[in-house]
Design an enzyme around this catalytic site. Sequence first.
Site, PDB file in Angstrom:
ATOM      1  N   GLU A 104     -12.980  -0.752  -6.709  1.00 60.40           N
ATOM      2  CA  GLU A 104     -12.897  -1.724  -5.624  1.00 60.40           C
ATOM      3  C   GLU A 104     -12.432  -1.060  -4.340  1.00 60.40           C
ATOM      4  O   GLU A 104     -13.099  -1.111  -3.321  1.00 60.40           O
ATOM      5  CB  GLU A 104     -11.918  -2.851  -6.011  1.00 60.40           C
ATOM      6  CG  GLU A 104     -11.747  -3.939  -4.952  1.00 60.40           C
ATOM      7  CD  GLU A 104     -12.958  -4.851  -4.827  1.00 60.40           C
ATOM      8  OE1 GLU A 104     -13.778  -4.890  -5.768  1.00 60.40           O
ATOM      9  OE2 GLU A 104     -13.094  -5.522  -3.789  1.00 60.40           O
ATOM     10  N   ASP A 116       0.813  -1.218   0.000  1.00 61.92           N
ATOM     11  CA  ASP A 116       0.000   0.000   0.000  1.00 61.92           C
ATOM     12  C   ASP A 116       0.850   1.273   0.000  1.00 61.92           C
ATOM     13  O   ASP A 116       0.827   2.071   0.951  1.00 61.92           O
ATOM     14  CB  ASP A 116      -0.938  -0.006   1.224  1.00 61.92           C
ATOM     15  CG  ASP A 116      -1.837  -1.221   1.259  1.00 61.92           C
ATOM     16  OD1 ASP A 116      -2.231  -1.694   0.187  1.00 61.92           O
ATOM     17  OD2 ASP A 116      -2.138  -1.706   2.370  1.00 61.92           O
TER      18      ASP A 116
HETATM   19  O1  FUB Z   1      -3.293  -3.839   2.847  1.00 59.33           O
HETATM   20  C1  FUB Z   1      -4.605  -4.094   3.304  1.00 59.33           C
HETATM   21  C2  FUB Z   1      -5.598  -3.779   2.229  1.00 59.33           C
HETATM   22  O2  FUB Z   1      -5.299  -4.498   1.057  1.00 59.33           O
HETATM   23  C3  FUB Z   1      -5.581  -2.344   1.788  1.00 59.33           C
HETATM   24  O3  FUB Z   1      -6.250  -1.485   2.669  1.00 59.33           O
HETATM   25  C4  FUB Z   1      -6.187  -2.467   0.451  1.00 59.33           C
HETATM   26  O4  FUB Z   1      -6.012  -1.330  -0.350  1.00 59.33           O
HETATM   27  C5  FUB Z   1      -5.496  -3.688  -0.078  1.00 59.33           C
HETATM   28  O5  FUB Z   1      -4.249  -3.363  -0.623  1.00 59.33           O
END
Ligand code: FUB
Length: 447
Positions: A204, A30
Amino acid sequence: MAVLLSIAAFFPATAARADNPIVQTIYTADPAPLVYNGRVYLYTGHDEDGSTYFTMKEWRVWSSTDMVNWTDHGSPLSVATFSWAKSDAWAGQTIYRNGKFYWYVPTTNRATGRMAIGVAVSDSPTGPFKDALGHPLVENGEIDPTVFIDDNGQAYLYWGNPHLWYVKLNADMISYSGSPTQISLTTAGFGTRTGDANRPTLFEEGPWVYKRNGLYYIVFAAKCCSEFIAYSTAPGPTGPWTYRGTIMPTQGSSFTNHPGVIDFQGGSYFFYHNGALPGGGGFTRSVAVEKFTYNADGTIPTINMTTTGAPQVGTLNPYVRQEAETIAWESGVETEPAGEGGMNVGWIENGDSIKVKGVAFGAGATSFDARVASATSGGKIELRRDGLNGTLMGTCDVPGTGGWQTWANVSCPVSGATGTHDLYLKFTGGSGYLFNVNWWRFNAAGA
Ligand code: FUB
């Protein structure tokens, strides 16, 4: 020193490696880049080794002036920073305003069991960050905040999965006016998803909002699963949005992806994550970066994942103190907070190495200094040019210092350190952990 099982421990040494993913010492996810004062600060999550879910306890910070050598600033923010949070250090973003840095993150509220958005604040881009409020800024069970300040000073926080929300932040950046507002997810705005009646558009999660040449962009993780990265544009910060297509197709051994887009030193950069490290996958991800050029009409070209990464911006100056945790590529080492401040490199064993890319020795270095510590009997630092088996420019003996955080300076002569080269610090010695390194520096003749 604790023994950590890590990806680095089983990552093979390679003489000539590309530079993606950006970090090899831990799994990262992220990405949220921020340009401040001539540096790129990269805020990430941290996937725990061996995760089988999004097991994430802390956020991490890295920085670079050249897009290839990245300095590890450790973890200045974790779930524990928020007294009300229970778990889940998921995808956030940091922004600068009026001398302070605000880091918006999704994490689970212990009291409600729902995802909430917290905001942490610091005087420095590398922290320490503290909870600005003592409670969530906003909570509706949805995730992935992105923050944007328009030219007129109005700040917006956007977030969401499965919906997409925004709220107008006040100038203090830790409160808001009005109520969270849902952005209408139309197929014209966010593309058409087939096969999921509950989610008719491609949106998404993981929105990333910014403005360029008067056009507003929202880049997001599309469709699930596996995700790809798509984007929409609008004439204003709240729409109406028009779907513009794919930026990064589904690639890279992770069923999620997450965008971060910046301009830096005249170039444009796209950050994302994948499962490219050994042991990598959907819950053990790694952040990477590509350079790209906008099309003349402001649209974004297709960007594919590479192991090459972005080209280096400029060179690295070896004649000033360089942190040992400034790394283009490493094999076998770990980092940890140093007792005398910042981070140090540790868990060094025979044959481990660090590559520092594009080091501008110029007319020539005559000696090398390093700040080292060892609770055992130390070892050697070999200084090699352009490869693990490249020309040996010098060898520094590292003695035992009486402790892993008992620091001492060592120095050794060097030769052949002229021009610009990749520098390999190759660590050698007996068995077990050898020594730690906090920083290093070359010295020029007459210095
Ligand atoms: O890393 C946890 C979750 O997975 C994030 O909040 C989303 O964007 C996805 O990458």
